[in-house]
Design an enzyme around this catalytic site. Structure first.
Site, PDB file in Angstrom:
ATOM      1  N   ASP A  10       0.852  -1.208   0.000  1.00 51.57           N
ATOM      2  CA  ASP A  10       0.000   0.000   0.000  1.00 51.57           C
ATOM      3  C   ASP A  10       0.880   1.248   0.000  1.00 51.57           C
ATOM      4  OD1 ASP A  10      -0.832   0.563   3.533  1.00 51.57           O
ATOM      5  OD2 ASP A  10       0.927  -0.404   2.643  1.00 51.57           O
ATOM      6  N   ASP A  15       6.692   1.236   1.876  1.00 53.88           N
ATOM      7  CA  ASP A  15       6.397   0.245   0.835  1.00 53.88           C
ATOM      8  C   ASP A  15       7.228   0.518  -0.412  1.00 53.88           C
ATOM      9  OD1 ASP A  15       3.777   1.035   2.359  1.00 53.88           O
ATOM     10  OD2 ASP A  15       3.401  -1.003   1.666  1.00 53.88           O
ATOM     11  N   ASN A  39      -2.496   2.821   3.370  1.00 53.75           N
ATOM     12  CA  ASN A  39      -1.901   4.144   3.622  1.00 53.75           C
ATOM     13  C   ASN A  39      -2.663   5.243   2.884  1.00 53.75           C
ATOM     14  OD1 ASN A  39       0.264   3.479   5.338  1.00 53.75           O
ATOM     15  ND2 ASN A  39       1.431   2.709   3.590  1.00 53.75           N
ATOM     16  N   THR A 124       2.737  -6.048   2.800  1.00 58.86           N
ATOM     17  CA  THR A 124       3.231  -4.926   3.608  1.00 58.86           C
ATOM     18  C   THR A 124       2.149  -3.871   3.832  1.00 58.86           C
ATOM     19  OG1 THR A 124       4.051  -3.714   1.671  1.00 58.86           O
ATOM     20  CG2 THR A 124       5.587  -5.246   2.740  1.00 58.86           C
ATOM     21  N   PHE A 163      -0.920  -0.498  12.449  1.00 56.98           N
ATOM     22  CA  PHE A 163      -1.817  -0.013  11.399  1.00 56.98           C
ATOM     23  C   PHE A 163      -2.315  -1.122  10.457  1.00 56.98           C
ATOM     24  CE2 PHE A 163      -3.622   3.134   8.629  1.00 56.98           C
ATOM     25  CZ  PHE A 163      -3.428   2.666   7.337  1.00 56.98           C
ATOM     26  N   ASN A 164      -1.430  -1.925   9.894  1.00 57.48           N
ATOM     27  CA  ASN A 164      -1.853  -2.913   8.884  1.00 57.48           C
ATOM     28  C   ASN A 164      -2.881  -3.890   9.442  1.00 57.48           C
ATOM     29  OD1 ASN A 164      -0.218  -1.856   6.893  1.00 57.48           O
ATOM     30  ND2 ASN A 164       1.495  -3.238   7.319  1.00 57.48           N
ATOM     31  N   HIS A 234       9.633   0.160   7.847  1.00 60.00           N
ATOM     32  CA  HIS A 234       8.967  -1.075   8.282  1.00 60.00           C
ATOM     33  C   HIS A 234       8.976  -2.152   7.191  1.00 60.00           C
ATOM     34  CE1 HIS A 234       7.124   1.251  11.604  1.00 60.00           C
ATOM     35  NE2 HIS A 234       6.760   2.139  10.706  1.00 60.00           N
ATOM     36  N   ASP A 235       8.440  -1.808   6.025  1.00 59.33           N
ATOM     37  CA  ASP A 235       8.162  -2.811   4.997  1.00 59.33           C
ATOM     38  C   ASP A 235       9.434  -3.395   4.404  1.00 59.33           C
ATOM     39  OD1 ASP A 235       5.364  -0.800   3.890  1.00 59.33           O
ATOM     40  OD2 ASP A 235       5.497  -2.311   5.467  1.00 59.33           O
TER      41      ASP A 235
HETATM   42  O1  RIB Z   1       2.498   0.248  10.779  1.00 61.85           O
HETATM   43  C1  RIB Z   1       3.389   0.360   9.695  1.00 61.85           C
HETATM   44  C2  RIB Z   1       2.773  -0.215   8.460  1.00 61.85           C
HETATM   45  O2  RIB Z   1       1.576   0.498   8.140  1.00 61.85           O
HETATM   46  C3  RIB Z   1       3.675  -0.075   7.229  1.00 61.85           C
HETATM   47  O3  RIB Z   1       3.408  -1.119   6.334  1.00 61.85           O
HETATM   48  C4  RIB Z   1       3.227   1.230   6.648  1.00 61.85           C
HETATM   49  O4  RIB Z   1       3.480   1.307   5.241  1.00 61.85           O
HETATM   50  C5  RIB Z   1       1.748   1.173   6.899  1.00 61.85           C
HETATM   51  O5  RIB Z   1       1.162   0.398   5.859  1.00 61.85           O
HETATM   52 CA    CA Z   2       2.762  -0.569   4.047  1.00 64.08          CA
END
Ligand code: RIB
Ligand code: CA
Length: 305
Positions: A10, A15, A39, A124, A163-164, A234-235
């Protein structure tokens, strides 16, 4: 022999960097990119995936758009992190092509069938597409899922949830209960590897400059929200874990997703000390060699130069 992967994403700043890392990793064979709302809206995450691929001349990598909303929850975009475009910072041209006409879930199933399951799926973003894949194509299961999401400790969109997973907890619950070899790269790991000014200074070429522009925007959020002088990519940690499995330490533990409570919606409950005796269904990231990961990321991003 390179590992065949599919990136379900996303974009989103991290990403986008994860996509660049996958493209620059000879250990990986990126079969395609699928997109999901998260996102930003699906339209924007899809355009962003194509814009990044255009930037590095990879029009050969297929892009298929997927779910434009979670399975049952209301859509929620993180413009406060990634901006109105979802990729604020660099002035990237509009996408030079459309995504495939085929839906992402069917695209994923076809690629997995072609490889007789010998594919690592790297989600991701919210896990909506992955849950739909499992439900609609039960014969097309990837041999492994390495996902960015969740947290043993505190979340980032609420105190409880990352979040994801928070975006689509019902989808995540299906993925974690699927019986597939699942690895969870969560905030406990990604927050330990912050990409800071000294790493940005090492970036070279047009891609390096574009990443610096991405991180100028993305870093401002992390400075304001956490007081950090660097950003978690993160990703990219999930992608790096596939190519370099020794960077992240994991423990096989039972993980369940809270889909009932509003207060703890989307929490990944990890039976870390095995007190609950939950069936171990996930390799949970617990530590990272941050310097090695960040050094690899800089080196691979500079390989475009
Ligand atoms: O919490 C971080 C994640 O949420 C990452 O994948 C960021 O791109 C968002 O999608
Ligand atoms: Ca992401």
């Amino acid at each position: 022999m390179a590992t065949a992967i599919l990136l379900d994403c996303d974009p989103g700043h991290d990403d986008a960097i994860a996509l660049l890392l996958a493209l620059a990793s000879p250990e990986l064979d990126l079969l395609g990119v699928t997109t999901v709302a998260g996102n930003q809206t699906l339209e924007k995450t899809t355009a962003n995936a194509i814009r990044v691929l255009d930037f590095v001349g990879r029009g050969d990598i297929p892009v298929a758009a997927g779910a434009d909303r979670p399975l049952i929850r209301e859509p929620f975009v993180a413009a406060y992190v990634h901006g109105e475009t979802g990729l604020d910072g660099p002035d990237l041209p509009p996408p030079q092509r459309a995504p495939l006409a085929q839906h992402a879930v069917d695209f994923l199933a076809d690629r997995i069938r072609e490889r007789k399951g010998a594919v690592t799926l790297v989600p991701t973003g919210p896990l909506t597409n992955v849950a739909l894949l499992l439900a609609l194509h039960p014969d097309a299961r990837p041999e492994r899922i390495v996902l960015m999401g969740g947290a043993i400790a505190e979340g980032n969109v609420t105190p409880a949830a990352e979040f994801n997973i928070w975006c689509d907890p019902e989808a995540a619950a299906r993925v974690f209960a699927s019986g597939i070899d699942v690895t969870m790269i969560g905030l406990d790991v990604t927050h330990k590897a912050l990409f800071g000014d000294r790493h940005k200074a090492q970036l070279e070429g047009e891609v390096g400059e574009m990443v610096r522009e991405l991180l100028a925007f993305y870093g401002a959020f992390h400075k304001e929200a956490y007081g950090w002088d660097g950003s978690p990519i993160h990703d990219a940690v999930a992608v790096a874990h596939v190519s370099h499995p020794n960077l992240v330490e994991t423990l096989k533990r039972g993980v369940k997703i809270d889909t009932e409570s509003e207060l703890s919606r989307g929490r990944t409950l990890v039976d870390l000390w095995r007190r609950a005796r939950w069936e171990p269904n996930c390799h949970v990231g617990v530590d990272i060699d941050a310097d090695a990961f960040l050094g690899l990321l800089v080196q691979r991003l500079n390989s475009f130069a």
